[in-house]
Design a protein around this motif. Structure first.
Motif, PDB file in Angstrom:
ATOM      1  N   ASP A  64      -4.084  -0.216  -3.014  1.00 22.73           N
ATOM      2  CA  ASP A  64      -5.095   0.841  -3.119  1.00 22.73           C
ATOM      3  C   ASP A  64      -5.762   1.172  -4.406  1.00 22.73           C
ATOM      4  O   ASP A  64      -4.979   0.499  -5.526  1.00 22.73           O
ATOM      5  CB  ASP A  64      -4.032   2.098  -2.993  1.00 22.73           C
ATOM      6  CG  ASP A  64      -3.062   2.155  -1.728  1.00 22.73           C
ATOM      7  OD1 ASP A  64      -3.849   2.135  -0.563  1.00 22.73           O
ATOM      8  OD2 ASP A  64      -1.863   2.533  -1.848  1.00 22.73           O
TER       9      ASP A  64
ATOM     10  N   THR B  13      -3.435   5.596  -5.955  1.00 26.78           N
ATOM     11  CA  THR B  13      -2.010   5.321  -6.137  1.00 26.78           C
ATOM     12  C   THR B  13      -1.234   6.211  -7.050  1.00 26.78           C
ATOM     13  O   THR B  13      -0.239   6.545  -6.763  1.00 26.78           O
ATOM     14  CB  THR B  13      -2.110   3.729  -6.988  1.00 26.78           C
ATOM     15  OG1 THR B  13      -2.795   2.724  -6.069  1.00 26.78           O
ATOM     16  CG2 THR B  13      -0.549   3.227  -7.303  1.00 26.78           C
TER      17      THR B  13
ATOM     18  N   VAL C 198      -0.261  -3.257  -5.931  1.00 27.62           N
ATOM     19  CA  VAL C 198      -0.733  -2.323  -5.036  1.00 27.62           C
ATOM     20  C   VAL C 198      -2.164  -2.348  -4.677  1.00 27.62           C
ATOM     21  O   VAL C 198      -3.210  -2.179  -5.626  1.00 27.62           O
ATOM     22  CB  VAL C 198      -0.459  -0.959  -5.610  1.00 27.62           C
ATOM     23  CG1 VAL C 198      -0.605   0.508  -4.646  1.00 27.62           C
ATOM     24  CG2 VAL C 198       0.992  -0.492  -6.151  1.00 27.62           C
TER      25      VAL C 198
ATOM     26  N   CYS D 228       0.731  -1.104  -0.082  1.00 28.24           N
ATOM     27  CA  CYS D 228       0.025   0.099   0.167  1.00 28.24           C
ATOM     28  C   CYS D 228       0.853   1.171  -0.008  1.00 28.24           C
ATOM     29  O   CYS D 228       1.886   1.089   0.514  1.00 28.24           O
ATOM     30  CB  CYS D 228      -1.050  -0.047   1.351  1.00 28.24           C
ATOM     31  SG  CYS D 228      -1.529   1.551   1.943  1.00 28.24           S
TER      32      CYS D 228
ATOM     33  N   SER E 210      -0.661   4.802  -0.344  1.00 27.25           N
ATOM     34  CA  SER E 210      -1.480   5.857  -0.112  1.00 27.25           C
ATOM     35  C   SER E 210      -1.627   6.501   1.156  1.00 27.25           C
ATOM     36  O   SER E 210      -2.155   5.764   1.840  1.00 27.25           O
ATOM     37  CB  SER E 210      -2.866   5.691  -1.096  1.00 27.25           C
ATOM     38  OG  SER E 210      -3.758   6.881  -0.837  1.00 27.25           O
TER      39      SER E 210
ATOM     40  N   ALA F 173      -2.914  -2.213  -9.647  1.00 27.46           N
ATOM     41  CA  ALA F 173      -3.358  -1.490  -8.476  1.00 27.46           C
ATOM     42  C   ALA F 173      -5.012  -1.781  -8.499  1.00 27.46           C
ATOM     43  O   ALA F 173      -5.481  -2.094  -9.393  1.00 27.46           O
ATOM     44  CB  ALA F 173      -2.989  -0.097  -8.601  1.00 27.46           C
TER      45      ALA F 173
END
Length: 405
Positions: A332, A337, A330, A269, A271, A360
Motif C-alpha cells: 500500500d 499504510t 507493504v 497489504c 489498507s 511501503a
C-alpha cells in the motif's frame, strides 16, 4: 451515453484494425498511414526481421520467425484449462499469411504497429521504455486519470499527443476503439476468473494479453518487454533493455546473497481503502514471494498460500502465521499504510509494524511505480534489499518502497 449505431467510417476502421492496416481510422495522424519501413520489393523467402527476440526466462510465451511474419504464442491466463492465444505479426508490405490450420483463430496484426490502445499499466510502461509512446492513440479512463496526479503518466500522455479515452478494460468503448483505427489493444491478462481480453476479442476488438504479472519469476515478468517490442519490430531495443534490467537485478542478488538468510519476511497489504479486510499476503508462488526467496529470506506467509495472487488472512491467522516475522514489504502507499496502522491497534501485534521495520509504497510516485515495478524488477529487488539489509547500501533509499521516516 454511449452510441449504439456506428458510422461507416468506424466500420472501415474495424476492418483496418483486424487486418493490421496502419492508422487508417478517423483520428489517426496522416503520417501513420504508410510507415516508412513498409516493404516495397517483397521477395518470398527473404528474412525481414534481422533483429529477433529469444525467450530465456518466461514460462508463458514464445515467439517464432517465418521470414516475413512471426508468431507469438502465449498461455491464455483467463482460461482455467490452460489454452493458448496466437498472434500473427506480418511485415507491412508483405502478404498476410493464410488464416488456416493452427492459425485459424489467430489475431493477425500488420507490423510495425502505429496506432495502439492501452489498458494495462504494465504494458504502458513497456511501450514507454521502448520509446514508442507516440503510437498510443487510446488509453483507458483509469490510465488517463492517473495522468492528472502523476508526473510520469502525464509525460507519457504528452508524448502520445493527447490519446482518447476508450473506456475501461472491463467495459471498452467499442466505437472509440474502432474510430481510432486501433491495431492492437494491450490489455492486462490476469488469471482464471477474469475475462477482459476474452470479451474484447469476442466483440471483434484486437485485444492482446500482456500477462507478465502472472509469471512466477521477476525476470520472466520483465522479459515481456520483448513480446511487446515484437509488435513494433523493436526486438533489438527490447533485448537491450531486458539485458540491462537483468544485469542490475543479478548485481543486487549477488550483493545480498547470504546476508538476509536469517530474515523472516512477508509481502502484504493492510489498507482497507485498497480492499484489504485485514491482511492480504503473498505466498511462495507469487512474483513477490519468489523475489523474497531469491534474496534468501524466509517468507512467513508461504505455508498454505498457493494462490498466484496470494490470499486474505483474518486477525488470528495472520498474527499466528507472522509471529516470527522481522520485516515486511507493504504494498500500500505509505500514507494509507500509516493510516491503517493508526486506526487498528491490532497491527501492534506484528513486530515489524510496531517497530517500523517495514517498507511501503512511496507516496510521491506510487502510480508510476505500480506501472513499472513488474518491468523494472531491478528497481524492485533493490528496494527489497535496501529495506532488509540497509547496511549493504549505505546512504541509499528505495525508489518505489521506502521505510517510514
Amino acid at each position: 451515453m454511449r452510441k449504439t449505431n456506428r458510422p461507416a467510417a468506424a466500420l472501415l476502421a474495424l476492418a483496418a484494425a483486424l487486418t493490421g492496416c496502419a492508422g487508417t481510422g478517423p483520428g489517426a495522424p496522416e503520417d501513420r498511414a504508410a510507415p516508412e519501413d513498409c516493404v516495397t520489393d517483397y521477395a518470398e523467402g527473404r528474412d525481414y526481421f534481422p533483429d529477433k527476440a529469444t525467450v530465456e526466462e518466461s514460462e508463458l510465451w514464445d515467439i517464432a520467425y517465418h521470414g516475413s511474419w512471426k508468431t507469438i504464442t502465449l498461455t491464455d491466463t483467463e482460461d482455467a484449462a490452460g489454452g493458448d492465444l496466437t498472434y500473427v505479426l506480418y511485415q507491412c508490405g508483405t502478404p498476410r499469411p493464410e488464416a488456416a490450420g493452427e492459425l485459424a483463430d489467430a489475431l493477425f496484426v500488420q507490423v510495425p504497429v502505429t496506432s495502439v490502445s492501452v489498458t494495462s499499466f504494465n504494458a504502458l510502461a513497456m511501450v514507454d521504455r521502448l520509446g514508442e509512446a507516440d503510437t498510443v492513440t487510446g488509453l483507458s479512463g483509469q490510465l488517463l486519470g492517473n495522468a492528472e496526479r502523476d508526473a510520469w503518466y502525464a509525460g507519457v500522455v504528452e508524448e502520445a499527443g493527447g490519446p482518447m479515452s476508450i473506456g475501461e478494460y472491463t467495459d471498452l468503448d467499442r466505437e472509440a476503439v474502432l474510430g481510432l483505427g486501433t491495431e492492437v489493444i494491450l490489455m492486462s491478462g490476469f488469471g482464471a476468473g477474469f475475462d477482459d481480453v476474452s470479451n474484447a476479442r469476442a466483440a471483434g476488438l484486437p485485444g492482446v494479453s500482456v500477462s507478465n504479472r502472472m509469471e512466477g519469476d521477476a525476470l520472466a515478468s520483465a522479459e515481456w518487454i520483448k513480446m511487446v517490442g515484437a509488435f513494433y519490430n523493436a526486438e533489438g531495443a527490447a533485448n537491450a533493455e531486458f539485458d540491462a534490467i537483468r544485469s542490475e537485478f543479478d548485481e543486487v542478488v549477488a550483493t545480498v546473497s547470504g546476508a538476509v538468510a536469517d530474515r523472516e519476511a512477508g509481502y502484504l497489504c493492510v489498507s482497507p481503502e485498497r480492499g484489504c479486510e485485514f491482511v492480504h499476503a503473498h505466498g511462495e508462488r507469487t512474483l513477490a514471494g519468489r523475489l523474497l526467496a531469491r534474496l534468501g529470506a524466509d517468507n512467513v506467509f508461504a505455508p498454505g498460500n498457493e494462490g498466484p495472487n496470494g490470499r486474505p488472512y483474518d486477525y488470528e491467522e495472520a498474527v499466528g502465521t507472522a509471529a516470527d516475522a522481522d520485516f515486511f514489504v507493504v504494498y500500500d502507499p505509505m500514507e494509507l499504510t500509516l493510516d491503517a496502522l493508526d486506526a487498528d491497534p491490532r497491527f501492534d501485534r506484528f513486530r515489524p509494524l510496531a517497530e517500523g521495520a517495514f517498507v511501503a509504497g512511496a507516496d510521491a510516485n506510487f502510480e508510476e511505480c505500480r506501472a513499472k515495478t513488474y518491468l523494472d524488477v531491478d528497481v524492485l529487488v533493490r528496494d527489497f534489499a535496501i529495506g532488509m539489509a540497509p547496511e549493504l547500501f549505505p546512504g541509499e533509499r528505495g525508489t518505489c518502497f521506502t521505510r517510514p521516516s
